[in-house]
Each structure stands twice: as C-alpha cells, then as structure tokens.
Write a protein that holds these residues in place. Structure first.
Motif, PDB file in Angstrom:
ATOM      1  N   LEU A 100      -1.989   7.656  43.154  1.00 26.93           N
ATOM      2  CA  LEU A 100      -2.389   6.649  42.165  1.00 26.93           C
ATOM      3  C   LEU A 100      -1.479   5.418  42.168  1.00 26.93           C
ATOM      4  O   LEU A 100      -1.646   4.528  41.341  1.00 26.93           O
ATOM      5  N   GLN A 101      -0.523   5.394  43.103  1.00 24.59           N
ATOM      6  CA  GLN A 101       0.449   4.294  43.209  1.00 24.59           C
ATOM      7  C   GLN A 101       1.239   4.113  41.911  1.00 24.59           C
ATOM      8  O   GLN A 101       1.507   2.997  41.473  1.00 24.59           O
ATOM      9  N   ILE A 102       1.579   5.225  41.270  1.00 22.68           N
ATOM     10  CA  ILE A 102       2.353   5.161  40.028  1.00 22.68           C
ATOM     11  C   ILE A 102       3.831   4.954  40.357  1.00 22.68           C
ATOM     12  O   ILE A 102       4.403   5.659  41.186  1.00 22.68           O
ATOM     13  N   LYS A 103       4.426   3.964  39.703  1.00 20.19           N
ATOM     14  CA  LYS A 103       5.834   3.642  39.913  1.00 20.19           C
ATOM     15  C   LYS A 103       6.610   3.918  38.622  1.00 20.19           C
ATOM     16  O   LYS A 103       6.449   3.192  37.636  1.00 20.19           O
ATOM     17  N   PRO A 104       7.442   4.957  38.602  1.00 17.16           N
ATOM     18  CA  PRO A 104       8.256   5.193  37.402  1.00 17.16           C
ATOM     19  C   PRO A 104       9.291   4.077  37.243  1.00 17.16           C
ATOM     20  O   PRO A 104      10.030   3.778  38.177  1.00 17.16           O
ATOM     21  N   LEU A 105       9.322   3.449  36.074  1.00 15.04           N
ATOM     22  CA  LEU A 105      10.320   2.426  35.776  1.00 15.04           C
ATOM     23  C   LEU A 105      11.432   3.081  34.969  1.00 15.04           C
ATOM     24  O   LEU A 105      11.192   3.605  33.879  1.00 15.04           O
ATOM     25  N   LEU A 106      12.629   3.087  35.538  1.00 15.28           N
ATOM     26  CA  LEU A 106      13.774   3.738  34.911  1.00 15.28           C
ATOM     27  C   LEU A 106      14.717   2.694  34.336  1.00 15.28           C
ATOM     28  O   LEU A 106      14.810   1.569  34.832  1.00 15.28           O
ATOM     29  N   GLU A 107      15.432   3.090  33.288  1.00 12.70           N
ATOM     30  CA  GLU A 107      16.419   2.204  32.677  1.00 12.70           C
ATOM     31  C   GLU A 107      17.696   2.989  32.401  1.00 12.70           C
ATOM     32  O   GLU A 107      17.647   4.165  32.041  1.00 12.70           O
ATOM     33  N   PHE A 108      18.835   2.324  32.604  1.00 12.28           N
ATOM     34  CA  PHE A 108      20.102   2.876  32.133  1.00 12.28           C
ATOM     35  C   PHE A 108      20.150   2.624  30.628  1.00 12.28           C
ATOM     36  O   PHE A 108      20.134   1.476  30.185  1.00 12.28           O
ATOM     37  N   THR A 109      20.197   3.683  29.831  1.00 12.01           N
ATOM     38  CA  THR A 109      20.155   3.551  28.377  1.00 12.01           C
ATOM     39  C   THR A 109      21.499   3.067  27.837  1.00 12.01           C
ATOM     40  O   THR A 109      22.464   2.884  28.584  1.00 12.01           O
ATOM     41  N   ASP A 110      21.570   2.901  26.505  1.00  7.17           N
ATOM     42  CA  ASP A 110      22.808   2.440  25.864  1.00  7.17           C
ATOM     43  C   ASP A 110      23.972   3.398  26.090  1.00  7.17           C
ATOM     44  O   ASP A 110      25.136   3.006  25.995  1.00  7.17           O
ATOM     45  N   THR A 111      23.666   4.663  26.373  1.00  6.76           N
ATOM     46  CA  THR A 111      24.733   5.643  26.615  1.00  6.76           C
ATOM     47  C   THR A 111      25.114   5.726  28.087  1.00  6.76           C
ATOM     48  O   THR A 111      26.074   6.405  28.447  1.00  6.76           O
ATOM     49  N   GLY A 112      24.337   5.046  28.952  1.00  4.73           N
ATOM     50  CA  GLY A 112      24.608   5.112  30.381  1.00  4.73           C
ATOM     51  C   GLY A 112      23.794   6.158  31.104  1.00  4.73           C
ATOM     52  O   GLY A 112      23.911   6.322  32.319  1.00  4.73           O
ATOM     53  N   ALA A 113      22.951   6.893  30.369  1.00  2.00           N
ATOM     54  CA  ALA A 113      22.059   7.862  31.010  1.00  2.00           C
ATOM     55  C   ALA A 113      20.858   7.119  31.600  1.00  2.00           C
ATOM     56  O   ALA A 113      20.566   5.986  31.223  1.00  2.00           O
ATOM     57  N   VAL A 114      20.166   7.778  32.533  1.00  2.00           N
ATOM     58  CA  VAL A 114      18.994   7.171  33.163  1.00  2.00           C
ATOM     59  C   VAL A 114      17.744   7.886  32.669  1.00  2.00           C
ATOM     60  O   VAL A 114      17.674   9.113  32.683  1.00  2.00           O
ATOM     61  N   GLN A 115      16.756   7.110  32.218  1.00  2.22           N
ATOM     62  CA  GLN A 115      15.521   7.729  31.749  1.00  2.22           C
ATOM     63  C   GLN A 115      14.319   6.884  32.160  1.00  2.22           C
ATOM     64  O   GLN A 115      14.432   5.671  32.361  1.00  2.22           O
TER      65      GLN A 115
ATOM     66  N   ILE B 110      11.223   4.887  31.347  1.00  4.84           N
ATOM     67  CA  ILE B 110      10.757   4.192  30.140  1.00  4.84           C
ATOM     68  C   ILE B 110       9.275   3.829  30.227  1.00  4.84           C
ATOM     69  O   ILE B 110       8.620   3.654  29.210  1.00  4.84           O
ATOM     70  N   GLU B 111       8.763   3.701  31.455  1.00  2.63           N
ATOM     71  CA  GLU B 111       7.344   3.396  31.632  1.00  2.63           C
ATOM     72  C   GLU B 111       6.881   3.950  32.971  1.00  2.63           C
ATOM     73  O   GLU B 111       7.680   4.134  33.888  1.00  2.63           O
ATOM     74  N   LYS B 112       5.585   4.203  33.072  1.00  2.58           N
ATOM     75  CA  LYS B 112       4.969   4.554  34.351  1.00  2.58           C
ATOM     76  C   LYS B 112       3.924   3.491  34.637  1.00  2.58           C
ATOM     77  O   LYS B 112       2.946   3.358  33.902  1.00  2.58           O
ATOM     78  N   ILE B 113       4.165   2.718  35.691  1.00  6.08           N
ATOM     79  CA  ILE B 113       3.350   1.540  35.958  1.00  6.08           C
ATOM     80  C   ILE B 113       2.613   1.711  37.287  1.00  6.08           C
ATOM     81  O   ILE B 113       3.196   2.161  38.269  1.00  6.08           O
ATOM     82  N   ARG B 114       1.346   1.337  37.291  1.00  2.00           N
ATOM     83  CA  ARG B 114       0.578   1.415  38.527  1.00  2.00           C
ATOM     84  C   ARG B 114       0.785   0.150  39.341  1.00  2.00           C
ATOM     85  O   ARG B 114       0.593  -0.955  38.840  1.00  2.00           O
ATOM     86  N   THR B 115       1.186   0.321  40.562  1.00  2.00           N
ATOM     87  CA  THR B 115       1.438  -0.704  41.587  1.00  2.00           C
ATOM     88  C   THR B 115       2.762  -1.440  41.358  1.00  2.00           C
ATOM     89  O   THR B 115       3.183  -1.695  40.228  1.00  2.00           O
ATOM     90  N   GLU B 116       3.368  -1.773  42.467  1.00  2.87           N
ATOM     91  CA  GLU B 116       4.659  -2.451  42.436  1.00  2.87           C
ATOM     92  C   GLU B 116       4.532  -3.871  41.889  1.00  2.87           C
ATOM     93  O   GLU B 116       5.438  -4.389  41.230  1.00  2.87           O
ATOM     94  N   LYS B 117       3.414  -4.514  42.156  1.00  4.99           N
ATOM     95  CA  LYS B 117       3.197  -5.876  41.666  1.00  4.99           C
ATOM     96  C   LYS B 117       3.306  -5.932  40.144  1.00  4.99           C
ATOM     97  O   LYS B 117       3.896  -6.856  39.574  1.00  4.99           O
ATOM     98  N   LYS B 118       2.760  -4.919  39.475  1.00  5.88           N
ATOM     99  CA  LYS B 118       2.825  -4.874  38.011  1.00  5.88           C
ATOM    100  C   LYS B 118       4.244  -4.589  37.521  1.00  5.88           C
ATOM    101  O   LYS B 118       4.634  -5.037  36.440  1.00  5.88           O
TER     102      LYS B 118
END
Length: 290
Positions: A187-202, A204-212
């Motif tokens: 489905l070309q799903i790209k998990p978007l990860l973020e380093f949170t305020d504590t420094g952990a990685v989670q 935050i969104e699952k976005i279809r296609t890299e362009k988006k």
C-alpha cells in the motif's frame, strides 16, 4: 575560558568540526552476528558498505557505546591540555547509555573542571548543529553556564522526523510483523517517526506515498517558523539516500528562504542499524541566540 566539547560518533560530524581543536569524538561500535565489529564512521565508502551489508543480513547487528575507560582516558588528556570546562553532547538517553556513562565519569572530575552532560534527546545532525551553535555562543562571549542552559533548551525544542523506507528492518527488530510489513509495502505506507520530548522514537503518522510525507514535512516546517521567531536551522539525514533528501532540501530552500541554514548528513551506521537502508530524516533546530 578554555572549553572542550565531546560528542559521540552518531553526530556524524563534517570534517570542519572534526578538525576543530576543541572538539573530541568518542566512537560507538556495531557488532554483527558472525562476530565482525565495525567502528561507527562517516567515511563515505565505509557507510555505503555498511548499508549494503545491512540489506543482506537476516539478523540485525547490535550496537555498543564507548567504554567508561575511553571517557576516563580522554578526560585525563583534557586536564593535561589545560582545559577548564567540558561539555558533552550525547545521543538520546532513550536509545543508548552514552549519556548515563558520560554523566557518571564527569561527576568524578567535577572538583577539577566545570562539567556538564547534555542529553540531546536526538542524534545525528541535531547533535552536530547543537555543537555548531555552542561554538558560536562561545565566540560571542557567552559563559559556560549560559551555553549549558541554551544547549539544554535546544535539546528540549529540537525535533527529528524520520521516514522508514525498508519495513523489513522493523520486522528484523521485532517492531513489525512480516504480514504488516508486506501489506505496508503493497500500500506504499510510510511510517513517520518522531523523536519525542523524552528522546524516545515513536510512530506519529502512517502516510501513503513518500510524496505525501514530504508535503507533511513542509507543514511541520511552517509551524516551526511560526513558533520560533529567531529562526530555525533545517537539517536532513539519510541512510544512503542522498539524492532523495537533496531534492527535498532544494524544495525547502525555495519555499522557505528565511530559514537560517540548511545541511545534509549521513545517518552513521549505529543509527542506521535501527533506521535501515534508505531511511530519511528531517531535523528542526531553533536558533538559540538573537
């Protein structure tokens, strides 16, 4: 005041910073299942070879932080070189024990030097830019205490956003089932990860296609420019995907010419173990001084 700056190898420093007389780097290592040990590196040929091997490995390698002995040896060297203060900027404490180790060692030298350990709550280009800003602050005449305070503020306010290209790497690490990885790739799903305020990685969104994903990054940058009136630095990092992030950077330069500075760096092998081949990251670091 003569201040020494220590960072770990995940900062991926450019040559100009590595050669600065007051900057010191301690290397992490990568351990493969067959016993091979790689030292973390920013050398182009070594990084490319690592990412190629990572694609071929069925079992993810492990990583190891610098030993306390390496810290002690370096600290003794700094005292011999007449430094009066030491600032250590570390990889996120949620990803490695380097911050805790540096804290432990620095505490033993606090009667002889002014010392501080900073948890960057990030990695890679964030650490590099924090170091750049620290050196700039020192040149502006800020005190050790002021630099320490602003670095801790930068650690709190900087953010890294990453998109994973190879979902199989998450399967190998046990973070994703093979069935979900197959479906995500289909489905070309790209998990978007973020380093949170504590420094952990989670995720935050699952976005279809890299362009988006890149459109979402533009929205994030717009919000950051509104939040930080003194401006921001924008950095991109990658796991052997330079052309892709270079194209995104060019788009950002045209859309946001007011951004103070741009830059691209490799995600070193230690970080690449977790992100995998083709991982791409964008970091927003606010300007700490007027």
């Amino acid at each position: 005041m003569k201040i020494a700056y220590i960072v770990d190898s995940t900062a991926g420093l450019k040559d100009e910073l590595k050669q600065h007389p007051d900057v010191y780097v301690l290397n992490l290592t990568i351990n493969f299942a067959n016993g091979d040990v790689y030292e973390d590196s920013t050398e182009d040929s070594k990084v490319k070879a690592f990412y190629q091997r990572l694609k071929e490995e069925t079992q993810l390698p492990t990583t190891a932080q610098p030993s306390p002995g390496e810290y002690y040896q370096l600290m003794d060297q700094l005292i011999a070189n007449n430094y009066q203060a030491v600032i250590v900027i570390n990889l996120s404490s949620q990803l490695s024990g380097t911050f805790q180790t540096s804290q432990m060692v620095l505490n033993e030298y606090s009667d002889r030097l002014m010392v501080t350990a900073i948890d960057s709550k990030g990695t890679s280009v964030v650490i590099e830019n924090m170091l750049e800003q620290a050196l700039e602050m020192q040149n502006m005449g800020l005190t050790f205490k002021e630099i320490n305070e602003k670095l801790n503020w930068l650690a709190e306010e900087s953010h890294i956003y990453m998109v994973i290209e190879d979902l199989n790497n998450l399967v190998k690490s046990g973070r994703l089932s093979s069935a979900n990885a197959f479906l995500g790739s289909l489905l070309q799903i790209k998990p978007l990860l973020e380093f949170t305020d504590t420094g952990a990685v989670q995720v935050i969104e699952k976005i279809r296609t890299e362009k988006k994903v890149y459109k979402r990054w533009e929205e994030i940058v717009e919000n950051a420019l509104q939040k930080f009136p003194n401006g921001i630095h924008l950095r991109f990092a990658h796991g052997d995907a330079y052309e892709a992030v270079a194209a995104v950077q060019e788009t950002m330069k045209k859309k946001f010419p007011q951004i103070k500075s741009f830059g691209i760096g490799y995600l070193t092998p230690v970080v690449g173990v977790h992100g995998g081949n083709g991982v791409k990251g964008m970091a927003i670091i606010p300007v700490a001084t007027h």
